[in-house]
Design a protein around this motif. Structure first.
Motif, PDB file in Angstrom:
ATOM      1  N   ARG A 104       0.841  -1.200   0.000  1.00  0.00           N
ATOM      2  CA  ARG A 104       0.000   0.000   0.000  1.00  0.00           C
ATOM      3  C   ARG A 104       0.870   1.242   0.000  1.00  0.00           C
ATOM      4  NH1 ARG A 104      -0.879   2.111   5.576  1.00  0.00           N
ATOM      5  NH2 ARG A 104       0.704   1.110   6.847  1.00  0.00           N
ATOM      6  N   THR A 105       0.237   2.372  -0.315  1.00  0.00           N
ATOM      7  CA  THR A 105       0.894   3.657  -0.163  1.00  0.00           C
ATOM      8  C   THR A 105       0.456   4.218   1.177  1.00  0.00           C
ATOM      9  OG1 THR A 105       0.885   4.032  -2.546  1.00  0.00           O
ATOM     10  CG2 THR A 105       1.231   5.959  -1.140  1.00  0.00           C
ATOM     11  N   THR A 106       1.410   4.526   2.034  1.00  0.00           N
ATOM     12  CA  THR A 106       1.108   5.032   3.369  1.00  0.00           C
ATOM     13  C   THR A 106       0.758   6.516   3.307  1.00  0.00           C
ATOM     14  OG1 THR A 106       3.409   5.608   3.824  1.00  0.00           O
ATOM     15  CG2 THR A 106       2.691   3.369   4.407  1.00  0.00           C
ATOM     16  N   GLY A 107       0.260   7.035   4.398  1.00  0.00           N
ATOM     17  CA  GLY A 107      -0.098   8.455   4.474  1.00  0.00           C
ATOM     18  C   GLY A 107       1.079   9.380   4.252  1.00  0.00           C
ATOM     19  N   ASP A 108       2.292   8.920   4.541  1.00  0.00           N
ATOM     20  CA  ASP A 108       3.470   9.766   4.322  1.00  0.00           C
ATOM     21  C   ASP A 108       4.163   9.462   2.983  1.00  0.00           C
ATOM     22  OD1 ASP A 108       4.413   7.298   5.172  1.00  0.00           O
ATOM     23  OD2 ASP A 108       5.742   8.095   6.702  1.00  0.00           O
ATOM     24  N   GLY A 109       3.466   8.709   2.110  1.00  0.00           N
ATOM     25  CA  GLY A 109       3.939   8.556   0.742  1.00  0.00           C
ATOM     26  C   GLY A 109       4.803   7.343   0.433  1.00  0.00           C
ATOM     27  N   TYR A 110       5.056   6.479   1.386  1.00  0.00           N
ATOM     28  CA  TYR A 110       5.839   5.265   1.125  1.00  0.00           C
ATOM     29  C   TYR A 110       4.961   4.199   0.482  1.00  0.00           C
ATOM     30  CZ  TYR A 110      10.008   6.522   3.800  1.00  0.00           C
ATOM     31  OH  TYR A 110      11.164   7.100   4.241  1.00  0.00           O
ATOM     32  N   TYR A 111       5.489   3.507  -0.504  1.00  0.00           N
ATOM     33  CA  TYR A 111       4.837   2.306  -1.007  1.00  0.00           C
ATOM     34  C   TYR A 111       5.541   1.149  -0.336  1.00  0.00           C
ATOM     35  CZ  TYR A 111       2.546  -1.101  -3.936  1.00  0.00           C
ATOM     36  OH  TYR A 111       1.774  -2.160  -4.371  1.00  0.00           O
ATOM     37  N   GLU A 112       4.783   0.356   0.438  1.00  0.00           N
ATOM     38  CA  GLU A 112       5.419  -0.651   1.267  1.00  0.00           C
ATOM     39  C   GLU A 112       4.469  -1.774   1.621  1.00  0.00           C
ATOM     40  OE1 GLU A 112       6.313   1.690   4.782  1.00  0.00           O
ATOM     41  OE2 GLU A 112       4.479   0.964   5.734  1.00  0.00           O
ATOM     42  N   SER A 113       5.067  -2.823   2.125  1.00  0.00           N
ATOM     43  CA  SER A 113       4.337  -3.870   2.818  1.00  0.00           C
ATOM     44  C   SER A 113       5.129  -4.191   4.074  1.00  0.00           C
ATOM     45  CB  SER A 113       4.178  -5.121   1.950  1.00  0.00           C
ATOM     46  OG  SER A 113       5.440  -5.731   1.731  1.00  0.00           O
ATOM     47  N   CYS A 114       4.495  -4.883   4.986  1.00  0.00           N
ATOM     48  CA  CYS A 114       5.181  -5.303   6.195  1.00  0.00           C
ATOM     49  C   CYS A 114       4.812  -6.757   6.446  1.00  0.00           C
ATOM     50  CB  CYS A 114       4.777  -4.423   7.375  1.00  0.00           C
ATOM     51  SG  CYS A 114       5.750  -4.753   8.869  1.00  0.00           S
ATOM     52  N   ALA A 116       5.525 -10.355   8.986  1.00  0.00           N
ATOM     53  CA  ALA A 116       6.088 -10.926  10.204  1.00  0.00           C
ATOM     54  C   ALA A 116       7.073 -11.982   9.720  1.00  0.00           C
ATOM     55  CB  ALA A 116       5.000 -11.523  11.081  1.00  0.00           C
ATOM     56  N   GLY A 117       8.339 -11.599   9.703  1.00  0.00           N
ATOM     57  CA  GLY A 117       9.379 -12.445   9.139  1.00  0.00           C
ATOM     58  C   GLY A 117       9.888 -13.458  10.131  1.00  0.00           C
ATOM     59  N   ILE A 118      11.138 -13.734  10.051  1.00  0.00           N
ATOM     60  CA  ILE A 118      11.761 -14.772  10.856  1.00  0.00           C
ATOM     61  C   ILE A 118      11.503 -14.526  12.343  1.00  0.00           C
ATOM     62  CG2 ILE A 118      14.047 -13.676  10.974  1.00  0.00           C
ATOM     63  CD1 ILE A 118      13.473 -17.343  10.209  1.00  0.00           C
ATOM     64  N   GLU A 119      10.935 -15.526  13.002  1.00  0.00           N
ATOM     65  CA  GLU A 119      10.639 -15.497  14.438  1.00  0.00           C
ATOM     66  C   GLU A 119       9.756 -14.318  14.853  1.00  0.00           C
ATOM     67  OE1 GLU A 119      14.166 -16.249  16.802  1.00  0.00           O
ATOM     68  OE2 GLU A 119      14.828 -17.782  15.391  1.00  0.00           O
ATOM     69  N   GLY A 120       8.875 -13.873  13.940  1.00  0.00           N
ATOM     70  CA  GLY A 120       7.920 -12.819  14.256  1.00  0.00           C
ATOM     71  C   GLY A 120       8.460 -11.411  14.169  1.00  0.00           C
ATOM     72  N   ASN A 121       9.721 -11.256  13.804  1.00  0.00           N
ATOM     73  CA  ASN A 121      10.287  -9.914  13.652  1.00  0.00           C
ATOM     74  C   ASN A 121       9.717  -9.267  12.396  1.00  0.00           C
ATOM     75  OD1 ASN A 121      12.339  -9.668  15.861  1.00  0.00           O
ATOM     76  ND2 ASN A 121      13.011 -11.585  14.911  1.00  0.00           N
ATOM     77  N   GLN A 122       9.271  -8.002  12.529  1.00  0.00           N
ATOM     78  CA  GLN A 122       8.654  -7.330  11.397  1.00  0.00           C
ATOM     79  C   GLN A 122       9.695  -6.826  10.411  1.00  0.00           C
ATOM     80  OE1 GLN A 122       5.369  -4.681  12.005  1.00  0.00           O
ATOM     81  NE2 GLN A 122       4.925  -5.574  13.999  1.00  0.00           N
ATOM     82  N   ILE A 123       9.384  -7.060   9.138  1.00  0.00           N
ATOM     83  CA  ILE A 123      10.258  -6.604   8.051  1.00  0.00           C
ATOM     84  C   ILE A 123       9.401  -5.806   7.083  1.00  0.00           C
ATOM     85  CG2 ILE A 123      11.710  -7.314   6.124  1.00  0.00           C
ATOM     86  CD1 ILE A 123      12.447  -9.774   7.805  1.00  0.00           C
ATOM     87  N   GLU A 124       9.834  -4.577   6.836  1.00  0.00           N
ATOM     88  CA  GLU A 124       9.159  -3.698   5.891  1.00  0.00           C
ATOM     89  C   GLU A 124       9.859  -3.836   4.548  1.00  0.00           C
ATOM     90  OE1 GLU A 124       9.330   0.987   5.499  1.00  0.00           O
ATOM     91  OE2 GLU A 124       8.173   0.358   7.269  1.00  0.00           O
ATOM     92  N   ILE A 125       9.048  -3.945   3.502  1.00  0.00           N
ATOM     93  CA  ILE A 125       9.573  -4.008   2.139  1.00  0.00           C
ATOM     94  C   ILE A 125       9.059  -2.757   1.442  1.00  0.00           C
ATOM     95  CG2 ILE A 125       9.668  -5.349   0.018  1.00  0.00           C
ATOM     96  CD1 ILE A 125       8.663  -7.758   1.853  1.00  0.00           C
ATOM     97  N   THR A 126       9.966  -1.933   0.946  1.00  0.00           N
ATOM     98  CA  THR A 126       9.575  -0.645   0.381  1.00  0.00           C
ATOM     99  C   THR A 126      10.330  -0.373  -0.916  1.00  0.00           C
ATOM    100  OG1 THR A 126       9.275   1.708   0.916  1.00  0.00           O
ATOM    101  CG2 THR A 126      11.298   0.667   1.714  1.00  0.00           C
ATOM    102  N   VAL A 127       9.855   0.661  -1.626  1.00  0.00           N
ATOM    103  CA  VAL A 127      10.533   1.071  -2.850  1.00  0.00           C
ATOM    104  C   VAL A 127      11.855   1.680  -2.466  1.00  0.00           C
ATOM    105  CG1 VAL A 127      10.428   2.590  -4.863  1.00  0.00           C
ATOM    106  CG2 VAL A 127       8.357   1.443  -4.056  1.00  0.00           C
TER     107      VAL A 127
END
Length: 127
Positions: A104-114, A116-127
């Protein structure tokens, strides 16, 4: 000044190393093992020059990783295009990882997804 590296403790060191190699193109060193303390680690290098140290030791405290906790909350990886965000997010979802948000595109303009990666740690994937 730059951040030299970020470190994270993990329960399954080899599995975490393989995760970052498979999905984010990390290159791993041969690892380190302190036989006196049981501490083990790998340094993972990424094409941007960023480095992540993943570590393990016998006496770790594995507290619940709630999304609104204090401290380090996620690691963000730029894959340099919206299409790559979409593709990698879909691949991780297909491989059984939870998509927390997006793409999605966030309110501050980032295109990203998030995820729950290895062992529940959050990983953001962005442009």
């Amino acid at each position: 000044m730059k951040i030299e590296h970020i470190a994270m403790y993990v329960n399954e060191l080899e599995k975490a190393r393989d995760f970052f190699i498979k999905y984010f193109g990390a290159v791993s060193n041969d690892g380190y093992h302190n036989k006196n303390t049981g501490f083990r680690s790998y340094f993972l290098s990424f094409d941007s020059g960023a480095r992540l140290e993943i570590m393990n030791r016998p006496d770790m405290d594995d507290a619940e990783k709630t999304p609104a906790r204090t401290g380090l909350i996620h690691i963000a990886f730029s894959v340099r295009s919206r299409e790559k965000v979409d593709t990698l997010t879909a691949r991780l979802k297909e491989d059984g990882f939870e998509v927390v948000s997006g793409p999605r595109t966030t309110g501050d303009g980032y295109y990203e997804s998030c995820i729950a990666g290895i062992e529940g740690n959050q990983i953001e994937i962005t442009v």
